[in-house]
Design a protein around this motif. Structure first.
Motif, mmCIF file in Angstrom:
data_model
loop_
_atom_site.group_PDB
_atom_site.id
_atom_site.type_symbol
_atom_site.label_atom_id
_atom_site.label_comp_id
_atom_site.label_asym_id
_atom_site.label_seq_id
_atom_site.Cartn_x
_atom_site.Cartn_y
_atom_site.Cartn_z
ATOM 1 N N THR A 177 -19.992 199.190 6.695
ATOM 2 C CA THR A 177 -20.244 197.780 6.395
ATOM 3 C C THR A 177 -20.647 197.592 4.939
ATOM 4 O OG1 THR A 177 -20.906 197.361 8.681
ATOM 5 C CG2 THR A 177 -21.629 195.763 7.029
ATOM 6 N N TRP A 180 -17.497 198.012 2.856
ATOM 7 C CA TRP A 180 -16.609 196.859 3.029
ATOM 8 C C TRP A 180 -17.151 195.638 2.299
ATOM 9 C CZ3 TRP A 180 -17.481 192.100 5.424
ATOM 10 C CH2 TRP A 180 -16.343 191.312 5.634
ATOM 11 N N GLU A 238 -10.251 190.962 3.921
ATOM 12 C CA GLU A 238 -10.236 192.413 3.692
ATOM 13 C C GLU A 238 -10.334 193.106 5.043
ATOM 14 O OE1 GLU A 238 -9.611 195.751 2.091
ATOM 15 O OE2 GLU A 238 -9.988 194.174 0.600
ATOM 16 N N PRO A 239 -9.300 193.882 5.442
ATOM 17 C CA PRO A 239 -9.360 194.576 6.734
ATOM 18 C C PRO A 239 -10.607 195.447 6.842
ATOM 19 C CG PRO A 239 -7.152 194.700 5.811
ATOM 20 C CD PRO A 239 -8.029 194.109 4.745
ATOM 21 N N ARG A 240 -11.134 195.544 8.043
ATOM 22 C CA ARG A 240 -12.365 196.299 8.276
ATOM 23 C C ARG A 240 -12.139 197.788 8.071
ATOM 24 N NH1 ARG A 240 -13.098 198.982 13.171
ATOM 25 N NH2 ARG A 240 -11.312 198.894 14.574
ATOM 26 N N ASP A 247 -16.036 190.872 12.145
ATOM 27 C CA ASP A 247 -15.076 189.769 12.104
ATOM 28 C C ASP A 247 -15.229 188.972 10.818
ATOM 29 O OD1 ASP A 247 -13.789 190.082 14.670
ATOM 30 O OD2 ASP A 247 -15.679 189.468 15.557
ATOM 31 N N THR A 263 -12.117 189.826 8.264
ATOM 32 C CA THR A 263 -11.345 191.044 8.513
ATOM 33 C C THR A 263 -10.072 190.797 9.309
ATOM 34 O OG1 THR A 263 -12.437 191.589 10.612
ATOM 35 C CG2 THR A 263 -13.513 192.365 8.581
ATOM 36 N N ARG A 265 -9.890 191.104 12.358
ATOM 37 C CA ARG A 265 -9.898 192.209 13.341
ATOM 38 C C ARG A 265 -9.126 191.812 14.593
ATOM 39 N NH1 ARG A 265 -13.496 193.792 17.665
ATOM 40 N NH2 ARG A 265 -14.672 191.862 17.360
ATOM 41 N N ARG A 380 -2.403 187.026 10.528
ATOM 42 C CA ARG A 380 -2.284 188.015 9.450
ATOM 43 C C ARG A 380 -1.064 187.790 8.569
ATOM 44 N NH1 ARG A 380 -3.814 193.781 12.449
ATOM 45 N NH2 ARG A 380 -5.978 193.219 12.986
ATOM 46 N N CYS A 386 -2.619 191.875 2.190
ATOM 47 C CA CYS A 386 -3.564 192.806 2.810
ATOM 48 C C CYS A 386 -2.806 193.824 3.657
ATOM 49 C CB CYS A 386 -4.572 192.069 3.676
ATOM 50 S SG CYS A 386 -5.557 190.863 2.783
ATOM 51 N N PHE A 388 -2.967 195.800 6.879
ATOM 52 C CA PHE A 388 -3.651 195.926 8.160
ATOM 53 C C PHE A 388 -3.095 197.153 8.872
ATOM 54 C CE2 PHE A 388 -3.894 191.442 7.116
ATOM 55 C CZ PHE A 388 -5.241 191.169 7.367
#
Length: 389
Positions: A177, A180, A238-240, A247, A263, A265, A380, A386, A388
């Motif tokens: 976290t 990120w 920004e993807p996790r 989220d 994210t 997600r 997405r 991004c 993913f």
């Protein structure tokens, strides 16, 4: 309180005033001695039948556990997070003194940082480190440099002062976290010059309703980001990272501009919009310091019985932005949920029908209902820049 008046209304203002008066009275009339954090930890250990070795995964080593419990080593913010999540103790109870003092400990005890817990390989795979890396540079040196890109005028470990609120994080989730959120702030930094100064006075319940109505449009997610940018709020998708079920997040940059991280997600229309409005509610109501971030996993907030008051408020604000409570209570979509009634309410409010269907799913507990409205896998595509995984 039972009427749950809308913020900004006459009753809402009266409730806010009464709350302040009661809080002031309690502070003057009652004095409570703070409990010792070590006594709280030992009580919970006794309650759960735990021994010192059971705290090793939370604190890092047997010697560190021993030093903490004997009072030889102060609790750092990082330790408080781990113990709060692992033992189920409210973080505020473990601080035992001013939060800023605890944050200072985190900054002083740089040795407590376990650089090996960062998802270094994934960060490198995504190209997060500078292309001008020095030959022979260790992972720790690269990570320090990475964090230093956010606050170049200070030591990189100052990033560890940032308090994550909202979701309880274990050690693995904490480091992912942190990395990120640093990445989100780094990307936001590149956009700050293009975004006007944020003025909290420009945010209101009606502003959030205008934002919610953008869900009606096919390219609504992109329009929402442009809408918020004009208000001085930066949104970064920004993807996790692994181990972090995030989220969304709300935080302030070092220059004090609100930054929302997303994210995606769960790639679903209603999920995107509720997460976004939830984070905007945090920006509007709760975000005051660059030393803290609100980190949210939306389905967890909605499913657990006891969550932080600010999370409950952000949920309520987001729900009301889409469908006011009075409208929802008497709507045909709620009283007699059918495809037609869902679509009619969505058309009337100019919001995406997945938001109406999602509320029915949540309140009924039947998530198999009206899946045709959910548009799984459609958000997405608006963020092709991004990657993913």
């Amino acid at each position: 309180m039972a009427l749950d008046p809308e913020a900004g209304s006459e009753d809402g203002e009266r409730l806010a005033l009464l709350s302040l008066l009661i809080e002031d009275y309690e502070k003057r009339a009652f004095q409570f001695e703070p409990l010792d954090p070590i006594e709280i930890i030992e009580f919970r250990m006794s309650e759960q039948g735990l021994r010192q070795k059971d705290l090793v995964p939370m604190l890092g080593s047997r010697s560190r556990v021993s030093e903490v419990l004997s009072g030889k080593r102060p609790l750092t913010v990082q330790m408080i997070r781990a113990l709060s999540g692992g033992l189920g103790i409210p973080a505020d109870a473990l601080v035992g003194r001013d939060v800023e003092a605890a944050a200072s400990d985190a900054e002083r005890n740089v040795d407590d940082i376990d650089w090996k817990r960062f998802p270094y390989r994934e960060m490198e795979r995504r190209g997060w480190f500078s292309a001008a890396r020095i030959y022979g540079e260790t992972a720790e040196e690269m990570l320090r440099s990475f964090l230093g890109n956010i606050v170049p005028e200070r030591q990189a470990p100052v990033m560890f002062r940032r308090r994550f609120r909202g979701d309880n994080l274990d050690e693995k989730a904490y480091y992912s976290t942190l990395a990120w959120s640093a990445r989100v702030l780094m990307r936001a930094k590149d956009l700050e010059a293009e975004v006007p100064k944020f003025d909290p006075a420009k945010i209101s319940a009606e502003t959030l309703r205008d934002l919610a109505r953008l869900s009606w449009f096919e390219n609504g997610p992109r329009l929402a980001i442009e809408f918020l940018a004009k208000l001085g709020i930066i949104v970064v998708v920004e993807p996790r990272l692994p181990n972090a079920l995030i989220d969304g997040a709300a935080m302030l940059s070092e220059q004090g501009k609100p930054v929302i991280g997303m994210t995606l997600r769960i790639d679903r229309t209603d999920y995107f919009w509720f997460t976004l409005l939830h984070e905007v509610a945090h920006v509007w109501k709760h975000l005051n310091s660059s030393d803290e971030s609100f980190i949210d996993r939306i389905e967890r907030i909605a499913s657990v019985e006891k969550v932080e008051q600010k999370e409950n408020e952000a949920n309520r604000v987001a729900r009301d932005a889409f469908i006011r409570r009075a409208v929802w209570e008497r709507s045909s979509a709620r009283l007699a949920p059918t495809r037609q009634n869902i679509q009619e309410l969505a058309d009337k409010l100019h919001i995406h029908p997945s938001i109406v269907a999602g509320r029915i799913q949540f309140e009924s507990g039947h998530y198999e209902l009206f899946r045709e409205f959910m548009e799984q896998g459609t958000v997405r595509q608006y963020f092709s820049e991004c990657s993913f995984a």
